[in-house]
Design a protein around this motif. Structure first.
Motif, PDB file in Angstrom:
ATOM      1  N   TRP A 244      -4.924   2.706   4.193  1.00 56.91           N
ATOM      2  CA  TRP A 244      -4.758   1.352   3.669  1.00 56.91           C
ATOM      3  C   TRP A 244      -4.773   1.320   2.139  1.00 56.91           C
ATOM      4  N   SER A 245      -5.591   2.178   1.515  1.00 60.76           N
ATOM      5  CA  SER A 245      -5.634   2.182   0.046  1.00 60.76           C
ATOM      6  C   SER A 245      -4.288   2.589  -0.532  1.00 60.76           C
ATOM      7  N   THR A 246      -3.645   3.564   0.092  1.00 59.32           N
ATOM      8  CA  THR A 246      -2.320   3.987  -0.374  1.00 59.32           C
ATOM      9  C   THR A 246      -1.308   2.866  -0.220  1.00 59.32           C
ATOM     10  N   ILE A 247      -1.371   2.158   0.899  1.00 59.51           N
ATOM     11  CA  ILE A 247      -0.407   1.080   1.157  1.00 59.51           C
ATOM     12  C   ILE A 247      -0.638  -0.086   0.210  1.00 59.51           C
ATOM     13  N   SER A 248      -1.883  -0.499   0.036  1.00 61.93           N
ATOM     14  CA  SER A 248      -2.174  -1.691  -0.761  1.00 61.93           C
ATOM     15  C   SER A 248      -1.957  -1.465  -2.245  1.00 61.93           C
ATOM     16  N   GLU A 249      -1.973  -0.200  -2.700  1.00 59.19           N
ATOM     17  CA  GLU A 249      -1.709   0.074  -4.108  1.00 59.19           C
ATOM     18  C   GLU A 249      -0.269  -0.213  -4.479  1.00 59.19           C
ATOM     19  N   ALA A 250       0.624  -0.220  -3.487  1.00 62.60           N
ATOM     20  CA  ALA A 250       2.040  -0.373  -3.781  1.00 62.60           C
ATOM     21  C   ALA A 250       2.370  -1.744  -4.333  1.00 62.60           C
ATOM     22  N   GLN A 251       1.720  -2.789  -3.810  1.00 65.21           N
ATOM     23  CA  GLN A 251       2.040  -4.153  -4.236  1.00 65.21           C
ATOM     24  C   GLN A 251       0.900  -5.073  -3.845  1.00 65.21           C
ATOM     25  N   PRO A 252       0.505  -5.992  -4.739  1.00 66.14           N
ATOM     26  CA  PRO A 252      -0.619  -6.875  -4.404  1.00 66.14           C
ATOM     27  C   PRO A 252      -0.365  -7.741  -3.187  1.00 66.14           C
ATOM     28  N   SER A 253       0.857  -8.171  -2.989  1.00 67.78           N
ATOM     29  CA  SER A 253       1.161  -9.032  -1.851  1.00 67.78           C
ATOM     30  C   SER A 253       1.387  -8.181  -0.612  1.00 67.78           C
ATOM     31  N   ALA A 254       0.465  -8.247   0.320  1.00 66.62           N
ATOM     32  CA  ALA A 254       0.523  -7.350   1.484  1.00 66.62           C
ATOM     33  C   ALA A 254       1.724  -7.622   2.359  1.00 66.62           C
ATOM     34  N   ARG A 258       6.565  -2.377   0.166  1.00 65.52           N
ATOM     35  CA  ARG A 258       7.651  -1.467   0.528  1.00 65.52           C
ATOM     36  C   ARG A 258       7.399  -0.151  -0.204  1.00 65.52           C
ATOM     37  N   LEU A 259       7.001   0.859   0.517  1.00 69.90           N
ATOM     38  CA  LEU A 259       6.740   2.178  -0.048  1.00 69.90           C
ATOM     39  C   LEU A 259       7.951   3.071   0.181  1.00 69.90           C
ATOM     40  N   ARG A 260       8.190   3.969  -0.768  1.00 70.14           N
ATOM     41  CA  ARG A 260       9.252   4.945  -0.601  1.00 70.14           C
ATOM     42  C   ARG A 260       8.674   6.338  -0.792  1.00 70.14           C
ATOM     43  N   GLU A 261       8.373   7.021   0.316  1.00 68.46           N
ATOM     44  CA  GLU A 261       7.948   8.423   0.317  1.00 68.46           C
ATOM     45  C   GLU A 261       6.758   8.658  -0.612  1.00 68.46           C
ATOM     46  N   LYS A 262       5.653   7.996  -0.286  1.00 67.59           N
ATOM     47  CA  LYS A 262       4.404   8.155  -1.032  1.00 67.59           C
ATOM     48  C   LYS A 262       3.555   9.220  -0.347  1.00 67.59           C
ATOM     49  N   ALA A 263       3.148  10.245  -1.117  1.00 65.18           N
ATOM     50  CA  ALA A 263       2.332  11.303  -0.543  1.00 65.18           C
ATOM     51  C   ALA A 263       0.892  10.814  -0.385  1.00 65.18           C
ATOM     52  N   CYS A 264       0.304  11.078   0.774  1.00 62.97           N
ATOM     53  CA  CYS A 264      -1.093  10.704   1.019  1.00 62.97           C
ATOM     54  C   CYS A 264      -1.606  11.541   2.197  1.00 62.97           C
ATOM     55  N   ALA A 265      -2.838  11.248   2.610  1.00 61.99           N
ATOM     56  CA  ALA A 265      -3.448  11.979   3.728  1.00 61.99           C
ATOM     57  C   ALA A 265      -3.798  10.993   4.833  1.00 61.99           C
ATOM     58  N   ILE A 266      -3.706  11.456   6.090  1.00 64.93           N
ATOM     59  CA  ILE A 266      -4.080  10.637   7.237  1.00 64.93           C
ATOM     60  C   ILE A 266      -5.233  11.333   7.962  1.00 64.93           C
ATOM     61  N   ARG A 267      -6.272  10.564   8.285  1.00 64.29           N
ATOM     62  CA  ARG A 267      -7.450  11.129   8.937  1.00 64.29           C
ATOM     63  C   ARG A 267      -7.253  11.116  10.450  1.00 64.29           C
ATOM     64  N   GLN A 268      -7.404  12.293  11.068  1.00 67.54           N
ATOM     65  CA  GLN A 268      -7.212  12.414  12.509  1.00 67.54           C
ATOM     66  C   GLN A 268      -8.491  12.045  13.267  1.00 67.54           C
ATOM     67  N   ASN A 269      -8.384  12.102  14.584  1.00 67.41           N
ATOM     68  CA  ASN A 269      -9.500  11.738  15.454  1.00 67.41           C
ATOM     69  C   ASN A 269     -10.729  12.605  15.209  1.00 67.41           C
ATOM     70  N   ASP A 270     -10.525  13.893  14.905  1.00 70.15           N
ATOM     71  CA  ASP A 270     -11.640  14.813  14.686  1.00 70.15           C
ATOM     72  C   ASP A 270     -12.095  14.853  13.224  1.00 70.15           C
ATOM     73  N   GLY A 271     -11.574  13.981  12.376  1.00 70.40           N
ATOM     74  CA  GLY A 271     -11.970  13.931  10.970  1.00 70.40           C
ATOM     75  C   GLY A 271     -11.124  14.779  10.053  1.00 70.40           C
ATOM     76  N   ALA A 272     -10.269  15.629  10.614  1.00 68.00           N
ATOM     77  CA  ALA A 272      -9.416  16.474   9.774  1.00 68.00           C
ATOM     78  C   ALA A 272      -8.357  15.615   9.089  1.00 68.00           C
ATOM     79  N   LEU A 273      -7.891  16.093   7.921  1.00 65.48           N
ATOM     80  CA  LEU A 273      -6.868  15.373   7.164  1.00 65.48           C
ATOM     81  C   LEU A 273      -5.534  16.100   7.278  1.00 65.48           C
ATOM     82  N   ARG A 274      -4.484  15.328   7.513  1.00 62.48           N
ATOM     83  CA  ARG A 274      -3.128  15.865   7.513  1.00 62.48           C
ATOM     84  C   ARG A 274      -2.372  15.226   6.349  1.00 62.48           C
ATOM     85  N   GLN A 275      -1.679  16.044   5.583  1.00 67.04           N
ATOM     86  CA  GLN A 275      -0.898  15.541   4.456  1.00 67.04           C
ATOM     87  C   GLN A 275       0.439  15.002   4.962  1.00 67.04           C
ATOM     88  N   VAL A 276       0.765  13.775   4.554  1.00 66.09           N
ATOM     89  CA  VAL A 276       1.988  13.138   5.031  1.00 66.09           C
ATOM     90  C   VAL A 276       2.727  12.506   3.854  1.00 66.09           C
TER      91      VAL A 276
END
Length: 705
Positions: A244-254, A258-276
Motif C-alpha cells: 500500500w505504501s508503494t501504491i499511495s506514494e504515486a498520487q495523493p488521490s487514491a 496509476r503506476l507504471r512499472e514501479k519496483a517494490c516487494a510483496i510479503r508472502q504468507n510465510d513472511g518472505a519478500l518477493r521482488q516485483v
C-alpha cells in the motif's frame, strides 16, 4: 443554394447608474461608432495630417437602467428571451433605491453567470465587506471613478470573453456527460470479457478497493505469487503485503492512482519478500473505485543481475588497485631512491639539485595522478566560467597538432561561433587532449582528426536511446578519427579505470575514464560510435549557456608576494609534517606563527594569546570532533574581521555539510607548494579573494572570484 449563416449578435451590456451622463459616456466608449464620431475622426485626420488605419469597432449592445429594481427586471427579461446580459456596470450609490451591492445580490439570483463591475468614487464598502455580502467575487471587478476609456474597454472585452468561454465550457461539459453515459453502457458490455481474461491471465492480477486497499478479487497467478489462496486474500489488504505504501506514494488521490512499472516487494504468507514490478490501473466495480494490480515477479532476475554487477565491480576494483599500485610504486621508487642517496652519500659527490628536481617531478606526477583519479570519481575541484567553445577549440588546434606530430592533421569546424558553456577551461582542455591523443593512437600511419563544435537540441527520442542523456540545449564536441576502430566488447569497457588496449607502458588506462568523470561533473555525457577498421567518433555533450562569455585580458606574470609585516597567523593542521612545513615557510617569510594540531587546541591558544590574530589557516578535516568550519565559526564570533584560509585534500562531503562553504570562501587545495601558500596568505591579508567554492546540484565546484 446554400443559406448564409447569420452572424452572432454583439454581447449585451447593462449600465446601472442614476446619472444619465454616465450612460452616455459608456455608450460612447462601448457602443458602435456613430456617423458623427466617424466624421469627427475624418476631420481630425485632415486637420492634423494623421492617416492611421483604425479598426472598425464592432461595439456592444447596451441597455440602461437607472435604479436597481429596474435593472433586475431587464435581467429577468433577457434570461426569458434566452439573450442574457454578459456584463453589468453597476454604480455603488443609487438613491433612493437599492445600492450597487444589493442590486448585484438580486441580479445574481436570476443570472449567476453575469460578470459585474462595481463603479464607485467612494469607499462605501471594503473588499472584505463585498466578499462577505456577495460571495461571488470571481465574477466581480471594481472600477474607480473617474475612469479612463481604456479601462472600460479592457474590462468589457476581457469579461465578455470570460463569459463566452464559461458558456462554451458548460456546453462542452454537457457533451462530455452524454459521452460518459454512452461509454458506461459499452463498458458494462465488456465486463464479462474482462472477467474471463482476468482469471485466465498468466500475469499475477488482483483488484483492491481504493478506500482501504482491501482485496476484492485475484487470479490464480496472484495467489501463487502471494502464497495466499483467493479466499484468504479477500480477508487481507494491500498494506498486509507491504504494497500500500508503494501504491499511495504515486498520487495523493487514491481513486486516480496509476503506476507504471514501479519496483517494490510483496510479503508472502510465510513472511518472505518477493521482488516485483508493480503497475496499477483505475477500475470501477459499480460505484466502488478500485485498482487493478499487475505484478511481475523479478526476484530471480534481480539475483542474477546482482551477481553479474558484483563480478563486474570486483573486476574493475581489481584492475584499479593494480593500476594505482603500479603507478605509485614507480613514483615512490624514485622518491625513496633519491632521498636515500641524499642521506647516505657524501654531499660533495652528488648533484643535490638534480636529485631534488627528480623528487619534485615525482611528487608532481603523483599529484597529477591523484587529480586524474578525482576526475574519474567526479570529485575534482573545478573552476567553471562561461567559455566560447569555438574559441577554446580554435586556440587548442595548433597545440594539439604539435602534440600528435606531423603525420596527423587536426581539422576544426565550428557551426556556431557564439556557442557558450559554463565549464572549467582546464577540464575541457584535458578532455580534448585525451580524445585527440586516443585518435592519434588509433591511426599509427597518420591521418586526419576532425573536431566539430555545434549546438544541438536533445529531444525525448534521443533521451530514450541513451539513459545518461536529458532533454534541452547542449553544446556537442565531436572528435572523429578514421583509424582501427573498436569492437563491441571493447566499447563496453572503454570508460573503466585502467582498462587499456595499448601495450604495457604506453598508457595508464585512465584517459577515457578521466574524460567521463570530467564530463559527468559538468552535468553532461559522452556518446561513442565505432566500427572495426572504420574509425571512432566521440561526442561530448555539455549544457549550453545563455550567458555571454566575458572578454578576457591577458594577465601579466604575478610578482613574488611581499614579505610578512609581523602579522600573526594561527596554523591548525593535524598532520605534523604538513603543519611544520607551513609554519617554517611562513616564519621565514616574516610572519609570526602560532600552531595547533586540532580545533580545541586552537581555541585554547586563541584564549591565551593577548595579541590580535590576523589570519587563521585551518585544515577542514580534523580529529576531536571539531572541523575547520566549526573552528572558523567559533573564532569569527569573537573576531568577525578574522581572515580565514581553508585547506584540504578535498572532501566534498564536508563542503556540502558546512554552510560557510556555500557563501564563498578562501580555499587552498592540497597538495600545495610554498609559493602557492605564501601567495594565498598575502592575498588574503591584503583583502583579496582566492578562487571561491560554488556548491550546486549535489556537486562541489569552484568559480573564480
Amino acid at each position: 443554394m446554400s443559406q448564409i449563416p447569420h452572424p452572432e449578435p454583439p454581447p449585451r451590456i447593462l449600465i446601472v447608474d442614476d446619472n444619465p451622463s454616465i450612460h452616455e459616456d459608456f455608450r460612447k466608449i462601448l457602443g458602435a461608432k456613430t456617423a458623427a464620431q466617424a466624421h469627427l475622426e475624418e476631420v481630425e485626420s485632415e486637420l492634423f495630417g494623421t492617416r492611421e488605419v483604425v479598426t472598425e469597432r464592432a461595439g456592444f449592445r447596451i441597455d440602461s437602467a437607472y435604479q436597481g429594481q429596474e435593472a433586475l427586471e431587464l435581467v429577468k427579461k433577457s434570461v426569458a428571451e434566452q439573450d442574457p446580459y454578459v456584463l453589468a456596470f453597476v454604480d455603488i450609490r443609487m438613491p433612493p433605491g437599492w445600492d450597487g451591492i444589493e442590486t448585484l445580490e438580486n441580479i445574481w439570483k436570476t443570472s449567476p453567470e453575469l460578470q459585474a463591475v462595481v463603479c464607485t468614487a467612494y469607499s462605501d464598502y471594503s473588499w472584505d465587506e463585498m466578499t462577505r455580502r456577495l460571495g461571488q467575487t470571481d465574477s466581480l471587478l471594481i472600477l474607480k471613478k473617474p475612469f479612463e476609456t481604456v479601462e472600460v474597454l479592457q474590462m468589457a472585452h476581457a469579461l465578455s470573453q470570460k463569459w463566452l468561454l464559461g458558456r462554451q465550457a458548460k456546453l462542452r461539459m454537457d457533451d462530455l456527460d452524454r459521452m460518459v453515459r454512452q461509454r458506461t453502457t459499452e463498458l458494462r458490455a465488456s465486463e464479462e470479457r474482462f472477467s474471463k481474461a482476468f482469471q485466465s491471465s498468466p500475469m499475477p492480477l488482483a483488484i483492491i478497493r481504493c478506500a482501504d486497499g482491501q482485496f476484492i478479487d485475484s487470479n490464480q497467478s496472484f495467489s501463487v505469487l502471494s502464497g495466499h489462496s483467493s479466499e484468504a486474500l479477500l480477508k487481507k489488504s494491500a498494506a498486509d503485503m507491504d504494497l500500500w505504501s508503494t501504491i499511495s506514494e504515486a498520487q495523493p488521490s487514491a481513486s486516480n492512482i496509476r503506476l507504471r512499472e514501479k519496483a517494490c516487494a510483496i510479503r508472502q504468507n510465510d513472511g518472505a519478500l518477493r521482488q516485483v514490478v508493480l503497475s496499477t490501473e483505475p477500475v470501477s466495480l459499480g460505484s466502488i473505485p478500485c485498482l487493478l494490480l499487475i505484478a511481475e515477479d523479478i526476484t530471480e532476475q534481480l539475483k542474477i543481475e546482482a551477481q553479474l554487477r558484483q563480478a563486474q565491480k570486483m573486476e574493475v576494483i581489481g584492475r584499479m588497485a593494480a593500476g594505482i599500485a603500479h603507478e605509485f610504486n614507480n613514483l615512490l621508487t624514485v622518491i625513496q631512491g633519491d632521498v636515500g642517496l641524499l642521506q647516505s652519500a657524501n654531499p660533495s659527490q652528488l648533484d643535490r639539485n638534480a636529485l631534488l628536481d627528480q623528487i619534485m617531478q615525482a611528487s608532481q606526477r603523483a599529484a597529477g595522478f591523484t587529480r586524474q583519479l578525482l576526475a574519474f570519481s567526479r570529485k575534482q575541484v573545478l573552476q567553471p566560467r562561461v567559455l566560447k567553445v569555438c574559441d577554446l577549440v580554435t586556440r587548442m588546434k595548433i597545440m594539439l597538432g604539435r602534440l600528435i606530430g606531423e603525420k596527423f592533421e587536426v581539422r576544426v569546424h565550428c557551426e556556431n561561433e557564439a556557442l557558450c558553456v559554463r565549464a572549467d577551461e582546464g577540464g575541457l582542455e584535458q578532455v580534448l587532449m585525451n580524445l585527440v591523443l586516443n585518435a592519434r593512437d588509433a591511426m599509427p600511419n597518420g591521418g586526419i582528426v576532425e573536431i566539430t563544435a555545434r549546438l544541438v537540441t536533445v529531444d525525448e527520442t534521443m533521451v530514450e536511446r541513451n539513459p545518461e542523456a536529458r532533454a534541452g540545449r547542449f553544446a556537442c564536441l565531436r572528435v572523429t578519427d578514421h583509424g582501427s576502430g573498436m569492437a563491441p566488447q571493447v566499447l563496453s569497457h572503454i570508460f573503466d579505470p585502467f582498462f587499456t588496449t595499448k601495450d604495457i607502458g604506453k598508457g595508464t588506462g585512465l584517459g577515457l575514464s578521466t574524460i567521463h568523470g570530467i564530463v559527468k561533473q559538468h552535468e553532461g555525457w559522452v556518446e561513442v560510435t565505432s566500427e572495426v577498421g572504420k574509425g571512432s567518433t566521440f561526442k561530448v555533450f555539455l549544457p549550453a549557456s545563455d550567458e555571454p562569455a566575458p572578454t578576457l585580458v591577458r594577465a601579466e606574470k604575478a610578482p613574488a608576494p611581499e614579505s610578512g609585516k609581523g602579522e600573526i597567523i594561527l596554523v591548525v593542521e593535524d598532520e605534523t609534517p604538513v603543519r611544520s612545513l607551513a609554519c617554517l615557510a611562513l616564519r621565514k617569510r616574516g610572519y609570526e606563527v602560532l600552531q595547533a594540531s586540532n580545533g580545541p587546541e586552537a581555541v585554547e591558544i586563541w584564549e591565551k594569546t593577548a595579541a590580535k590574530i590576523d589570519l587563521l589557516l585551518t585544515d577542514m578535516v580534523m580529529p576531536n570532533g571539531m572541523s575547520g568550519g566549526d573552528l572558523a565559526k567559533l573564532l569569527m564570533t569573537r573576531n568577525p574581521s578574522l581572515k580565514i584560509i581553508y585547506t584540504s585534500g578535498y572532501s566534498p562531503e564536508i563542503l556540502k555539510q558546512d554552510s560557510l562553504l556555500t557563501q564563498g570562501i578562501n580555499f587552498l587545495p592540497k597538495p600545495y607548494d610554498l609559493p602557492a601558500l605564501l601567495n594565498a596568505v598575502r592575498l588574503c591579508l591584503d583583502g583579496g579573494k582566492l578562487p571561491q567554492y560554488e556548491v550546486r546540484a549535489g556537486q562541489t565546484q569552484t568559480t573564480t572570484a
